[in-house]
Scaffold this motif. Structure first.
Motif, PDB file in Angstrom:
ATOM      1  N   TYR A  30      -2.683   0.534  -7.580  1.00  0.00           N
ATOM      2  CA  TYR A  30      -2.882   0.803  -6.057  1.00  0.00           C
ATOM      3  C   TYR A  30      -1.584   0.223  -5.257  1.00  0.00           C
ATOM      4  O   TYR A  30      -1.844   0.445  -4.199  1.00  0.00           O
ATOM      5  CB  TYR A  30      -4.250   0.533  -5.582  1.00  0.00           C
ATOM      6  CG  TYR A  30      -5.165   1.678  -5.831  1.00  0.00           C
ATOM      7  CD1 TYR A  30      -5.286   2.722  -5.447  1.00  0.00           C
ATOM      8  CD2 TYR A  30      -6.045   1.355  -6.991  1.00  0.00           C
ATOM      9  CE1 TYR A  30      -6.388   3.439  -5.834  1.00  0.00           C
ATOM     10  CE2 TYR A  30      -7.150   2.117  -7.591  1.00  0.00           C
ATOM     11  CZ  TYR A  30      -7.223   3.295  -6.779  1.00  0.00           C
ATOM     12  OH  TYR A  30      -7.912   4.129  -7.171  1.00  0.00           O
ATOM     13  N   LYS A  33      -0.729   1.771  -1.833  1.00  0.00           N
ATOM     14  CA  LYS A  33      -1.514   2.971  -1.275  1.00  0.00           C
ATOM     15  C   LYS A  33      -2.611   2.712  -0.251  1.00  0.00           C
ATOM     16  O   LYS A  33      -3.164   3.640   0.139  1.00  0.00           O
ATOM     17  CB  LYS A  33      -2.030   3.316  -2.671  1.00  0.00           C
ATOM     18  CG  LYS A  33      -1.075   4.166  -3.437  1.00  0.00           C
ATOM     19  CD  LYS A  33      -1.688   4.766  -4.712  1.00  0.00           C
ATOM     20  CE  LYS A  33      -0.547   5.442  -5.763  1.00  0.00           C
ATOM     21  NZ  LYS A  33      -1.423   5.964  -6.603  1.00  0.00           N
ATOM     22  N   PRO A  35      -6.037   1.693  -0.752  1.00  0.00           N
ATOM     23  CA  PRO A  35      -7.208   2.376  -1.286  1.00  0.00           C
ATOM     24  C   PRO A  35      -8.392   2.155  -0.158  1.00  0.00           C
ATOM     25  O   PRO A  35      -8.534   0.907   0.045  1.00  0.00           O
ATOM     26  CB  PRO A  35      -7.264   2.033  -2.703  1.00  0.00           C
ATOM     27  CG  PRO A  35      -6.642   0.701  -2.609  1.00  0.00           C
ATOM     28  CD  PRO A  35      -5.758   0.676  -1.651  1.00  0.00           C
ATOM     29  N   CYS A  59      -6.004  -3.174   1.079  1.00  0.00           N
ATOM     30  CA  CYS A  59      -7.185  -2.002   0.911  1.00  0.00           C
ATOM     31  C   CYS A  59      -8.150  -2.136   2.169  1.00  0.00           C
ATOM     32  O   CYS A  59      -8.253  -3.091   3.026  1.00  0.00           O
ATOM     33  CB  CYS A  59      -7.731  -2.409  -0.389  1.00  0.00           C
ATOM     34  SG  CYS A  59      -8.684  -4.161  -0.524  1.00  0.00           S
ATOM     35  N   ASP A  93      -7.399   7.455  -0.942  1.00  0.00           N
ATOM     36  CA  ASP A  93      -7.537   7.257  -2.400  1.00  0.00           C
ATOM     37  C   ASP A  93      -8.812   6.384  -2.392  1.00  0.00           C
ATOM     38  O   ASP A  93      -8.738   5.331  -1.672  1.00  0.00           O
ATOM     39  CB  ASP A  93      -6.170   6.529  -2.923  1.00  0.00           C
ATOM     40  CG  ASP A  93      -5.154   7.473  -2.898  1.00  0.00           C
ATOM     41  OD1 ASP A  93      -5.208   8.494  -3.447  1.00  0.00           O
ATOM     42  OD2 ASP A  93      -4.025   7.145  -2.542  1.00  0.00           O
TER      43      ASP A  93
END
Length: 180
Positions: A30, A33, A35, A59, A93
């Motif tokens: 990840y 990203k 998530p 995250c 995601d």
């Protein structure tokens, strides 16, 4: 409480090592990203806390309470969302963090619902899996341990809301819950 444990399946040290390994892989997968990590409460709270401290990438975190067990030890097959996530998931995601994948009924339902809400991707991270009990096929992206078809408690997992505070995962003596 400890006298109710038939056998320790995974020690504190084994759990710590496995969670660190899983966190490192999630960090890699990840990277960049951001998530949304969704913990399925109550059973996953200890695992989720330890796991997220091992993830070294940006995250967000949210929580759900989903049940298909009621107060029993076997799934009823009817899934209820008791507490929904508060975060917007469209285009996100998602990483669902669960304590144990048993029949697969609850997680299959949950993943379909979240995908229908527009999640970009959904992956599953579960500490434990009981493949012998599977009724619905669910793909596991990050798996801690496969376990035998035994009733396990500790490290967040419970029986009648007890034993969650054990620092290890153990098999509960059948005499405690009226099992085999």
């Amino acid at each position: 409480m400890k006298n109710d444990i038939q056998e320790v399946l995974f020690s504190e040290e084994q759990l710590r090592a496995k969670v660190a390994e899983m966190g490192a892989q999630i960090t890699k997968d990840y990277e960049g990203k951001n998530p949304l990590i969704v913990s399925v409460l109550k059973g996953s709270y200890v695992f989720m806390a330890d796991l997220t401290r091992q993830i070294d990438t940006k995250c967000n975190i949210d929580f759900m309470v989903v049940s298909s067990y009621g107060n029993g030890t076997k799934t009823t097959g009817e899934v209820q969302i008791i507490k929904d996530i508060e975060s917007q998931i469209e285009g996100r995601d998602l990483l669902i963090v669960e304590d144990i994948l048993d029949s697969g009924v609850t997680l299959s339902y949950l993943m379909k619902i979240l995908k229908a809400r527009g999640a970009n991707s959904i992956r599953l991270c579960t500490l434990l899996s009981k493949p012998e009990r599977r009724k619905v096929d669910v793909h596991i992206d990050y798996l801690g341990f496969e376990i035998p078809d035994e009733f396990v408690v500790g490290y967040g997992l419970d029986y009648a809301e007890c034993y969650r505070n054990l620092p290890y995962i153990g098999i509960l003596k059948p005499s405690v819950y009226g099992g085999k």
